[in-house]
Structure formats: structure tokens, C-alpha cells
Design a protein around this motif. Sequence first.
Motif, PDB file in Angstrom:
ATOM      1  N   GLY A 175      57.957  52.423  35.880  1.00 16.72           N
ATOM      2  CA  GLY A 175      58.350  52.881  34.549  1.00 16.72           C
ATOM      3  C   GLY A 175      59.736  53.475  34.511  1.00 16.72           C
ATOM      4  O   GLY A 175      60.337  53.588  33.468  1.00 16.72           O
ATOM      5  N   LEU A 176      60.254  53.856  35.682  1.00 21.03           N
ATOM      6  CA  LEU A 176      61.600  54.434  35.713  1.00 21.03           C
ATOM      7  C   LEU A 176      62.656  53.352  35.888  1.00 21.03           C
ATOM      8  O   LEU A 176      63.841  53.627  35.873  1.00 21.03           O
ATOM      9  N   ASP A 177      62.224  52.098  36.063  1.00 22.18           N
ATOM     10  CA  ASP A 177      63.195  51.046  36.322  1.00 22.18           C
ATOM     11  C   ASP A 177      64.163  50.920  35.151  1.00 22.18           C
ATOM     12  O   ASP A 177      63.796  51.070  33.993  1.00 22.18           O
TER      13      ASP A 177
ATOM     14  N   MET B 191      58.305  52.351  27.280  1.00 22.86           N
ATOM     15  CA  MET B 191      59.136  53.323  27.981  1.00 22.86           C
ATOM     16  C   MET B 191      60.516  53.298  27.320  1.00 22.86           C
ATOM     17  O   MET B 191      60.946  52.250  26.810  1.00 22.86           O
TER      18      MET B 191
ATOM     19  N   PRO C  21      63.164  59.752  30.602  1.00 18.62           N
ATOM     20  CA  PRO C  21      62.986  58.348  30.985  1.00 18.62           C
ATOM     21  C   PRO C  21      61.651  58.065  31.669  1.00 18.62           C
ATOM     22  O   PRO C  21      61.220  56.921  31.701  1.00 18.62           O
TER      23      PRO C  21
ATOM     24  N   VAL D 177      66.606  52.874  34.479  1.00 18.67           N
ATOM     25  CA  VAL D 177      67.277  54.104  34.056  1.00 18.67           C
ATOM     26  C   VAL D 177      68.335  54.554  35.063  1.00 18.67           C
ATOM     27  O   VAL D 177      69.179  55.360  34.756  1.00 18.67           O
TER      28      VAL D 177
END
Lengths: 219, 261
Positions: free
Chosen positions: A214-216, B147, B104, A218
Amino acid sequence: MGDWSGYLTLIFQGAWTTIQLTLMGSALALVMAFLAGLGRLSRHAVLRWLATVYIEFFRGTSIFVQLFWIYFVLPMTGLWAPTPMQAGVLALGLNVGAYGAEVVRGAILAVPRDQTEACIAVNLTRFQRMRHVILPQALPLMLPTFGNNAIELLKATAVVSLISLADMTFQAQIVRSQTGNTLLPFITILVLYFAMSSAISFGMRRLERRVTRGLDGVR
Amino acid sequence: MDQPIIRIQNLRKSFGTLTVIDGLDFDVMKGEKLALIGPSGSGKTTILRILMTLEDISGGRIEVCGEPLYHMTRNGAEVSADEAHLHRMRRHIGMVFQHFNLFPHKSVLQNITMAPILTKGEKRPDAERRARELLDMVGLADKADYMPSQLSGGQKQRVAIARALALQPQIMLFDEVTSALDPELVEEVLEVMQRLARETDMTMLLVTHEMGFAHDFADRVLFFDKGRIVEQGPPDQIFTAPQEDRTKSFLRKIIAAGQRV
Ligand SMILES: Nc1ncnc2c1ncn2[C@@H]1O[C@H](COP(=O)(O)OP(=O)(O)O)[C@@H](O)[C@H]1O
Ligand SMILES: [Mg+2]
């Protein structure tokens, strides 16, 4: 050379000691890394100072000397006489924790200032900012180095043979002196050390994948 | 409009030796929509950041909702505000940033519900229901489980607006909220803000380079230069009949750059 399986058992017993040292040492190192890493960033001068002294001291002296102090000198004070296992875990955890503290601190500082400002704008408390916003983003930055630290710790466990704790290296020496054979015991522990460090790498990579989900995109 | 909701008195702010704001005074009435315009570097962002307590002040006094923002009374004497006081005062104020600053690692829905749950003790189902209403209002009802990294700039900014609104502040600060956006995404954000301005009695302070929007949005326009108010008044007056030379030359440049005022 007749009773090789008996010698192998000896080495496996040592391997179990090495695994215990690594697991408990890493757990202590993790706790110390967060305590001292957060301490370095504290608003309170006393905490910052304590954390700095701890980090500088344990990074600036060798783990060998630290182990001797914990095992041989500490009992002389009459306060506490640790078992060899306790002394080993303590020395390994405190030593590697000092390196880990700098990793924790660096990762927290690497989270953009924007994020703290967003937290202030939605009125989170200092603790909530750290717990819900900063640490979750700093953690993925720490994991790769934590993996290396854990492998360093595994390799450093051999130092405990110096206080007669029967770890894998210690047992290999025993086998060598009893059989006169160097190659077999040392090939065995070479393979075992490598298997253990591979297991750590594998575990850390899986963990990394989980926390970065899910952090990809950023960073 | 009765009492001012914000009072700024003799405000000073320096960064090191650079004095950015030097003796600023102005009041904002409850429900007023204010546009802050002026050349880059004139201190507009700094004023909003000070109101959001993201910067310290170097001198002067600010009151928000009748209470001093950077001061508090202890044992009968007025002293600098501590973190607990600032925390209490921040309930009145929300801010939307130029670069969105979404979290994020949280979904769109969690970005909006996190603060109400943590700071106001709202129950998760209630917070989520309100968050979905807000998402619906900003036209993103279908994006709740995305997201932030999966959204366009304009969508991110609308989520950021919803996140600020979820706390129901009395005062909202908008700092150049469209200037990081691709031109074709500006309109969708301005539309949301225009609707907010019309439909709510929230007090709003807007820093912008979009003069046309400032004209439609604001009850009053403040033109800043070098940390001071050069001229202020209703938008019609500032944009069609400015009195001060600096205002005129600023607007001429803006028009020369092809903008509607
Ligand atoms: N953190 C800071 N440190 C030093 N100078 C700053 C800082 N923030 C802003 N400034 C300076 O303050 C002045 C006003 O900035 P700002 O409030 O951002 O202006 P505006 O939003 O009107 O463009 C500028 O000269 C800027 O360089
Ligand atoms: Mg600005």
C-alpha cells in the motif's frame, strides 16, 4: 571417527544455543534500538543525553570486552551474577541495539516534515503522531538494516564461547579436539550458520513486503 | 457578524535575522471568507502557518474564538502557551496544504476517520458514516478504499479537504491548494471550495494566486506586500478599482500573465 552421529548431536545442541542467543539477543536489541533511538529524538535533554551515552559507549567498545565486563566484573559488584546465557544475550542485545538505535533515529527523521504538520493540523497529540503516522512510515525504512543487524548479531554469537557457553562454534572446537578432524565439524557449522542467516534474510524480506504493502508509489 | 473570531494584534515573525511580518493587525469576523493575495514571499503562507500553530510567533498577540492562541493564564499571569493549550486551541482550526500531505499508509477513508476517532473519541461506525458523507460531498464516494497513491492530484486535494472538514473546525485555512495541480484538475477543487463557501458558515482564510476565484469566493480581499497589508476591501473594489500603486502593478502583472481577475 566411529561415532560421528554423536558428534553431530553435540553440534546440533550448540546450534540450538546459537539460535536462542540470536533470538533473545535480537529481541533485546530491538527494544534497546527503539528506546535509545526515540530517546535521541526526545524533547527532554536528560533522555537525549542518556541515549547518546549508551549508543556511543556500546559502539565505541568491542563486544568482547563488554561480554567480559558483564560476565566477570559485574558479579564482583555483588549486584548480580548472570549465567553465561544471560551475559551473552545482554552483551549481544546491548551492542547491536546501539547500532539499531541510529537506524531507528535515521528512519524517523527520514519521514517528511509534511507528515508531522498534517498531524498537527488534525490535532493529534505527540504520542499519536508517532504511533499512527511517523512510525508506520519509518518502519519500512528500518527493516532492511534491521535484517543486516540481526545477521551481524548471529555472527557475533560465537564470541560467547569465550565464557564457555557451548554455542555452535564452541561445540565444533570440542569435536575437533576430540577427533582431530577439523574439516567435518567446521563444514557442518559453516552450512548451519549460512542456513540461519538465510532464514533471517528470508523472514525479513517477507516482513518488508508486508509492511510496505500500500505504500508503493509514495517513495 | 458580531465578535471577531480571529484577532491579530501587532504580530511579528522573524526567521533568524529575516523579519517576515512586522507589526501586522487584522480581525476576521465569524463566517467571513477572506482571500489573502500578494507577491510571492510576502508572508501569506507564514500567516496561515502561524494560525495553525506550525510556526512560533516572534511577538504580538493572536486571539482565536476569544482566547489567546499563543498565551495562557497561569496563576493570574499571562505566559507562553504550552502544548496542552495549543492542543485545545487547534480544535477550532483546520488547514489544507498546497501539497495535500495525506497519510500515504492509510486508505482514503482512514485518512478522514483517523483524527475524529483519535482526537474526539468518535465511534468508528459514526466516523466512517460521516467520512462517506464528506467523500460524497467532494465527489469521491467511490474512492473510499483507495490508497492516496492511486489518486490524481485533484482527488488527493479533495480528500485533504474532507479530512480537514471531518473535525468540524470553525476556521479553515487554505494555502494555495490548487497550485500544485495540473491545470485541468484545478476546477474540480475550486468547485468544492466554492460550494463550501456558499453552504457553510465556517470562517475561511484562503491564500491564492487564482484572482478570478478569489473574486468569486471572498467577502474581503487583503493585499499583502512584505508582510504588511497594503490594501484591503471587498473584491469588487480591490480587483476593479484598487487605490494603491503596488496593488495596481501587482494586478497588472497578473492580467498580463493571462489571468482573469
Ligand atoms: N522556515 C523558514 N525559514 C526561513 N525563511 C522562511 C521560512 N519560511 C518562510 N520564510 C521566508 O519568509 C518569507 C515569506 O514567506 P511565505 O510566508 O512563504 O510567503 P508567501 O506565502 O506570501 O509566498 C519569504 O521570504 C520566505 O523565504
Ligand atoms: Mg505561500
